[in-house]
Design a protein around this motif. Sequence first.
Motif, PDB file in Angstrom:
ATOM      1  N   PHE A   1       8.393  25.397 -10.894  1.00 17.93           N
ATOM      2  CA  PHE A   1       7.806  24.083 -10.604  1.00 17.93           C
ATOM      3  C   PHE A   1       6.681  23.800 -11.610  1.00 17.93           C
ATOM      4  N   ALA A   2       6.959  22.961 -12.572  1.00 16.37           N
ATOM      5  CA  ALA A   2       5.945  22.482 -13.529  1.00 16.37           C
ATOM      6  C   ALA A   2       5.076  23.625 -14.067  1.00 16.37           C
ATOM      7  N   SER A   3       3.759  23.409 -14.082  1.00 13.56           N
ATOM      8  CA  SER A   3       2.819  24.388 -14.654  1.00 13.56           C
ATOM      9  C   SER A   3       1.810  24.796 -13.580  1.00 13.56           C
TER      10      SER A   3
ATOM     11  N   ALA B   1      13.921  17.375  -7.306  1.00 12.45           N
ATOM     12  CA  ALA B   1      12.690  17.951  -6.736  1.00 12.45           C
ATOM     13  C   ALA B   1      12.939  19.393  -6.301  1.00 12.45           C
ATOM     14  N   ASP B   2      12.201  20.312  -6.905  1.00  8.51           N
ATOM     15  CA  ASP B   2      12.437  21.738  -6.628  1.00  8.51           C
ATOM     16  C   ASP B   2      12.060  22.118  -5.194  1.00  8.51           C
ATOM     17  N   GLY B   3      10.928  21.567  -4.716  1.00  2.87           N
ATOM     18  CA  GLY B   3      10.503  21.899  -3.354  1.00  2.87           C
ATOM     19  C   GLY B   3      11.505  21.370  -2.336  1.00  2.87           C
TER      20      GLY B   3
ATOM     21  N   GLY C   1       4.476  15.231  -1.042  1.00  3.77           N
ATOM     22  CA  GLY C   1       4.722  14.289  -2.141  1.00  3.77           C
ATOM     23  C   GLY C   1       6.041  14.577  -2.826  1.00  3.77           C
ATOM     24  N   ASN C   2       6.385  15.830  -2.923  1.00  5.19           N
ATOM     25  CA  ASN C   2       7.649  16.220  -3.560  1.00  5.19           C
ATOM     26  C   ASN C   2       8.846  15.666  -2.778  1.00  5.19           C
ATOM     27  N   ALA C   3       8.759  15.739  -1.441  1.00  6.44           N
ATOM     28  CA  ALA C   3       9.857  15.219  -0.609  1.00  6.44           C
ATOM     29  C   ALA C   3       9.835  13.689  -0.586  1.00  6.44           C
TER      30      ALA C   3
ATOM     31  N   ALA D   1      -0.083  19.155  -7.029  1.00  2.00           N
ATOM     32  CA  ALA D   1       1.111  18.599  -6.358  1.00  2.00           C
ATOM     33  C   ALA D   1       1.254  19.159  -4.952  1.00  2.00           C
ATOM     34  N   THR D   2       1.674  18.285  -4.016  1.00  4.42           N
ATOM     35  CA  THR D   2       1.890  18.720  -2.629  1.00  4.42           C
ATOM     36  C   THR D   2       3.387  18.768  -2.313  1.00  4.42           C
ATOM     37  N   LEU D   3       3.700  19.508  -1.258  1.00  4.34           N
ATOM     38  CA  LEU D   3       5.099  19.597  -0.831  1.00  4.34           C
ATOM     39  C   LEU D   3       5.551  18.261  -0.232  1.00  4.34           C
TER      40      LEU D   3
ATOM     41  N   LEU E   1       4.164   8.534   7.836  1.00  2.00           N
ATOM     42  CA  LEU E   1       3.555   9.631   7.082  1.00  2.00           C
ATOM     43  C   LEU E   1       4.339  10.919   7.337  1.00  2.00           C
ATOM     44  N   ILE E   2       4.561  11.699   6.302  1.00  2.00           N
ATOM     45  CA  ILE E   2       5.131  13.039   6.518  1.00  2.00           C
ATOM     46  C   ILE E   2       3.975  13.934   6.966  1.00  2.00           C
ATOM     47  N   LEU E   3       4.115  14.496   8.168  1.00  2.00           N
ATOM     48  CA  LEU E   3       3.091  15.444   8.631  1.00  2.00           C
ATOM     49  C   LEU E   3       3.328  16.816   8.022  1.00  2.00           C
TER      50      LEU E   3
ATOM     51  N   LEU F   1      17.573  29.179  -8.538  1.00  2.00           N
ATOM     52  CA  LEU F   1      17.805  29.233  -9.984  1.00  2.00           C
ATOM     53  C   LEU F   1      17.874  27.814 -10.531  1.00  2.00           C
ATOM     54  N   LYS F   2      17.187  27.617 -11.647  1.00  2.00           N
ATOM     55  CA  LYS F   2      17.086  26.253 -12.205  1.00  2.00           C
ATOM     56  C   LYS F   2      17.396  26.324 -13.696  1.00  2.00           C
ATOM     57  N   LEU F   3      18.228  25.431 -14.124  1.00  2.00           N
ATOM     58  CA  LEU F   3      18.518  25.335 -15.553  1.00  2.00           C
ATOM     59  C   LEU F   3      17.810  24.096 -16.101  1.00  2.00           C
TER      60      LEU F   3
ATOM     61  N   ARG G   1       0.840  -1.198   0.000  1.00  2.00           N
ATOM     62  CA  ARG G   1       0.000   0.000   0.000  1.00  2.00           C
ATOM     63  C   ARG G   1       0.876   1.250   0.000  1.00  2.00           C
ATOM     64  N   ARG G   2       0.289   2.316  -0.487  1.00  2.00           N
ATOM     65  CA  ARG G   2       1.021   3.574  -0.571  1.00  2.00           C
ATOM     66  C   ARG G   2       0.083   4.736  -0.342  1.00  2.00           C
ATOM     67  N   TYR G   3       0.649   5.817   0.149  1.00  2.00           N
ATOM     68  CA  TYR G   3      -0.155   7.032   0.296  1.00  2.00           C
ATOM     69  C   TYR G   3      -0.300   7.722  -1.056  1.00  2.00           C
ATOM     70  N   LEU G   4      -1.478   8.268  -1.268  1.00  2.00           N
ATOM     71  CA  LEU G   4      -1.763   9.057  -2.472  1.00  2.00           C
ATOM     72  C   LEU G   4      -2.083  10.477  -2.012  1.00  2.00           C
ATOM     73  N   ALA G   5      -1.274  11.437  -2.462  1.00  2.00           N
ATOM     74  CA  ALA G   5      -1.552  12.847  -2.107  1.00  2.00           C
ATOM     75  C   ALA G   5      -2.134  13.519  -3.353  1.00  2.00           C
ATOM     76  N   GLY G   6      -1.339  14.321  -4.058  1.00  2.00           N
ATOM     77  CA  GLY G   6      -1.857  14.961  -5.274  1.00  2.00           C
ATOM     78  C   GLY G   6      -1.882  14.015  -6.467  1.00  2.00           C
ATOM     79  N   GLY G   7      -1.095  12.941  -6.391  1.00  2.00           N
ATOM     80  CA  GLY G   7      -1.087  11.912  -7.436  1.00  2.00           C
ATOM     81  C   GLY G   7      -0.242  12.241  -8.653  1.00  2.00           C
ATOM     82  N   THR G   8       0.437  13.377  -8.665  1.00  2.00           N
ATOM     83  CA  THR G   8       1.153  13.754  -9.900  1.00  2.00           C
ATOM     84  C   THR G   8       2.348  12.839 -10.188  1.00  2.00           C
ATOM     85  N   ASP G   9       2.950  12.289  -9.129  1.00  2.00           N
ATOM     86  CA  ASP G   9       4.007  11.285  -9.338  1.00  2.00           C
ATOM     87  C   ASP G   9       3.416   9.875  -9.344  1.00  2.00           C
ATOM     88  N   LEU G  10       2.544   9.609  -8.359  1.00  2.00           N
ATOM     89  CA  LEU G  10       2.063   8.235  -8.166  1.00  2.00           C
ATOM     90  C   LEU G  10       1.177   7.773  -9.326  1.00  2.00           C
ATOM     91  N   VAL G  11       0.243   8.607  -9.737  1.00  2.00           N
ATOM     92  CA  VAL G  11      -0.654   8.199 -10.829  1.00  2.00           C
ATOM     93  C   VAL G  11       0.150   8.068 -12.131  1.00  2.00           C
TER      94      VAL G  11
HETATM   95  C1  FAD Z   1       4.245  16.741 -15.949  1.00  2.00           C
HETATM   96  C2  FAD Z   1       4.964  16.782 -14.627  1.00  2.00           C
HETATM   97  C3  FAD Z   1       5.834  17.833 -14.363  1.00  2.00           C
HETATM   98  C4  FAD Z   1       6.516  17.897 -13.149  1.00  2.00           C
HETATM   99  N1  FAD Z   1       7.360  18.943 -12.921  1.00  2.00           N
HETATM  100  C5  FAD Z   1       7.996  19.032 -11.725  1.00  2.00           C
HETATM  101  C6  FAD Z   1       8.870  20.136 -11.463  1.00  2.00           C
HETATM  102  O1  FAD Z   1       9.066  21.046 -12.273  1.00  2.00           O
HETATM  103  N2  FAD Z   1       9.514  20.154 -10.266  1.00  2.00           N
HETATM  104  C7  FAD Z   1       9.347  19.182  -9.314  1.00  2.00           C
HETATM  105  O2  FAD Z   1       9.943  19.258  -8.252  1.00  2.00           O
HETATM  106  N3  FAD Z   1       8.517  18.120  -9.546  1.00  2.00           N
HETATM  107  C8  FAD Z   1       7.843  18.035 -10.721  1.00  2.00           C
HETATM  108  N4  FAD Z   1       7.010  16.971 -10.964  1.00  2.00           N
HETATM  109  C9  FAD Z   1       6.881  15.895  -9.946  1.00  2.00           C
HETATM  110  C10 FAD Z   1       5.679  16.031  -8.989  1.00  2.00           C
HETATM  111  O3  FAD Z   1       4.695  16.912  -9.469  1.00  2.00           O
HETATM  112  C11 FAD Z   1       6.108  16.461  -7.588  1.00  2.00           C
HETATM  113  O4  FAD Z   1       7.081  15.596  -7.079  1.00  2.00           O
HETATM  114  C12 FAD Z   1       4.929  16.584  -6.611  1.00  2.00           C
HETATM  115  O5  FAD Z   1       5.265  17.489  -5.613  1.00  2.00           O
HETATM  116  C13 FAD Z   1       4.483  15.258  -5.991  1.00  2.00           C
HETATM  117  O6  FAD Z   1       3.438  15.543  -5.081  1.00  2.00           O
HETATM  118  P1  FAD Z   1       2.057  14.748  -5.125  1.00  2.00           P
HETATM  119  O7  FAD Z   1       1.207  15.343  -4.055  1.00  2.00           O
HETATM  120  O8  FAD Z   1       1.478  14.753  -6.492  1.00  2.00           O
HETATM  121  O9  FAD Z   1       2.574  13.303  -4.713  1.00  2.00           O
HETATM  122  P2  FAD Z   1       1.940  11.863  -5.071  1.00  2.00           P
HETATM  123  O10 FAD Z   1       2.124  11.587  -6.520  1.00  2.00           O
HETATM  124  O11 FAD Z   1       0.585  11.731  -4.504  1.00  2.00           O
HETATM  125  O12 FAD Z   1       2.943  10.954  -4.214  1.00  2.00           O
HETATM  126  C14 FAD Z   1       4.314  10.837  -4.535  1.00  2.00           C
HETATM  127  C15 FAD Z   1       4.980   9.855  -3.558  1.00  2.00           C
HETATM  128  O13 FAD Z   1       5.024  10.414  -2.254  1.00  2.00           O
HETATM  129  C16 FAD Z   1       4.324   9.584  -1.308  1.00  2.00           C
HETATM  130  N5  FAD Z   1       3.664  10.524  -0.399  1.00  2.00           N
HETATM  131  C17 FAD Z   1       2.892  11.571  -0.754  1.00  2.00           C
HETATM  132  N6  FAD Z   1       2.549  12.279   0.338  1.00  2.00           N
HETATM  133  C18 FAD Z   1       3.110  11.655   1.398  1.00  2.00           C
HETATM  134  C19 FAD Z   1       3.126  11.916   2.810  1.00  2.00           C
HETATM  135  N7  FAD Z   1       2.498  12.967   3.368  1.00  2.00           N
HETATM  136  N8  FAD Z   1       3.816  11.072   3.616  1.00  2.00           N
HETATM  137  C20 FAD Z   1       4.483  10.005   3.084  1.00  2.00           C
HETATM  138  N9  FAD Z   1       4.506   9.704   1.767  1.00  2.00           N
HETATM  139  C21 FAD Z   1       3.832  10.533   0.925  1.00  2.00           C
HETATM  140  C22 FAD Z   1       3.402   8.720  -2.141  1.00  2.00           C
HETATM  141  O14 FAD Z   1       3.123   7.486  -1.527  1.00  2.00           O
HETATM  142  C23 FAD Z   1       4.230   8.547  -3.411  1.00  2.00           C
HETATM  143  O15 FAD Z   1       5.185   7.521  -3.215  1.00  2.00           O
HETATM  144  C24 FAD Z   1       6.314  16.885 -12.170  1.00  2.00           C
HETATM  145  C25 FAD Z   1       5.419  15.835 -12.437  1.00  2.00           C
HETATM  146  C26 FAD Z   1       4.743  15.777 -13.634  1.00  2.00           C
HETATM  147  C27 FAD Z   1       3.789  14.642 -13.886  1.00  2.00           C
END
Ligand code: FAD
Length: 279
Positions: free
Chosen positions: A98-100, A120-122, A111-113, A107-109, A163-165, A179-181, A25-35
Motif C-alpha cells: 500500500f503506497a509508501s 483499493a488494496d485495503g 477512506g480506502n473503501a 490514509a485510513t481504511l 458515514l462508515i463507522l 499478492l499485487k502486480l 459536502r463530503r467527509y475528509l479523513a486522511g485526505g490522500t484521495d480527496l485532497v
Molecule cells: C500517491 C498515492 C498513492 C496511493 N497508493 C495507494 C495504494 O498503493 N493502494 C491503495 O489502495 N490506495 C492508494 N492510494 C489511494 C488512497 O491513499 C487510499 O484510497 C486511502 O486509503 C484513502 O483514505 P483517506 O483517509 O486518505 O481518504 P480521504 O481522501 O480522506 O477520502 C476518500 C473518500 O472517502 C470518503 N470517506 C472517507 N472516510 C469516510 C468515512 N468514514 N465514511 C464515509 N466516507 C468516507 C471521503 O468523503 C472521500 O470521498 C494512493 C493515493 C496516493 C495519493
Amino acid sequence: MPEIIVKPSNLKELWKMLPGLPARRRYLAGGTDLVTAGVAGVEHSECWIDIGDLPELGSIKEAAGSLFIGSGVKISEIESSKAAARWCPALVAAIPHFASPSLRNMATLGGNAANASPCADGACSLVAEGASVLLALKGKKRRLPLVDFFLGPKLTALKKDELILGFEIRKRRHAGAYLKLGPRAYFGISKAAVAVTAELSGGAVKRVRVALGSVAPVPLYAARTSAFLADKKLSAETIAEASALVRTEASPITDTRSEAAYRLDMCGVLLERALKSLA
Ligand SMILES: Cc1cc2nc3c(=O)[nH]c(=O)nc-3n(C[C@H](O)[C@H](O)[C@H](O)COP(=O)(O)OP(=O)(O)OC[C@H]3O[C@@H](n4cnc5c(N)ncnc54)[C@H](O)[C@@H]3O)c2cc1C
C-alpha cells in the motif's frame, strides 16, 4: 477546493451540525484521495467535514467473536496491530503493497473503501476476509456485507451523509495472502491483485475466500473459485484448476496501466502463487 472545512469533535456533534452545512459536502479523513482530487480540480464540494479525529472511528477493538477496525484507523496502525495480524492476515499482508510509509500514516481504511476504487488494496483484502461494513446516519446504524457495499468504480451503497463507522471481521483461525502486480515491486497502483484467506486443516483447506483487485469494476469476490477450493487438498492439479477458473470470473479492461488480456492471465498466476504460499 471547498469554501469551508468544519471539524466536529464527536458523532453527536456531527449529526447536529449537518443541517446547517452547505449541500455539496463530503467527509475528509486522511485526505490522500480527496485532497488529491481537489488539487486536480475534479472535486467540487463546498464543504469538507473533517472526521479525522472522531473518537468513535479511531480504534481497533477485539470482542468475543469479532474484530472491529474503525474507519478512521490509519493503514500504518493496522500494520502494527497484533489483533489484526492474528484475525486479518490477508489485510495485513496487503499493507506493504500500500503506497509508501508516509502515505500509510495518513490514509485510513474507511477512506480506502469509501473511495471505491477497483484497485483499493485495503478493500480487496477485506473482501477476502469476509468483512462487514458498519454504517451510520444521524444515529441510525446498519450493517452490510462488504461485497454488497461496492456498486461500481467510485460508487458505493453509501447514502448522502452516511458515514462508515468501521469494519467487522469474524474471528476464525485462518491463513491469508495478498499478492499485487504493479509497475514495480512496491509503490504503484496495481495491474492486478489477489487476496486469499483459507481455513486449513491437515493439509486441506476447509473454507477459502478469493478476492481480486483491478480486474473488475469493483473489488471482486471470486465466488466460483472460492467454492471450488472448499474442502480440497491444495495439490498441483487443484491449484492449476483454480488458477484457470479464476480467469473466468474477472472482467478486466485495458487502460493506461495494463492490457485486459495480460491482467486476466496475471489473476491466474497470482492466485497460483498465493495458494502455493498457503499450502
Ligand atoms: C500517491 C498515492 C498513492 C496511493 N497508493 C495507494 C495504494 O498503493 N493502494 C491503495 O489502495 N490506495 C492508494 N492510494 C489511494 C488512497 O491513499 C487510499 O484510497 C486511502 O486509503 C484513502 O483514505 P483517506 O483517509 O486518505 O481518504 P480521504 O481522501 O480522506 O477520502 C476518500 C473518500 O472517502 C470518503 N470517506 C472517507 N472516510 C469516510 C468515512 N468514514 N465514511 C464515509 N466516507 C468516507 C471521503 O468523503 C472521500 O470521498 C494512493 C493515493 C496516493 C495519493
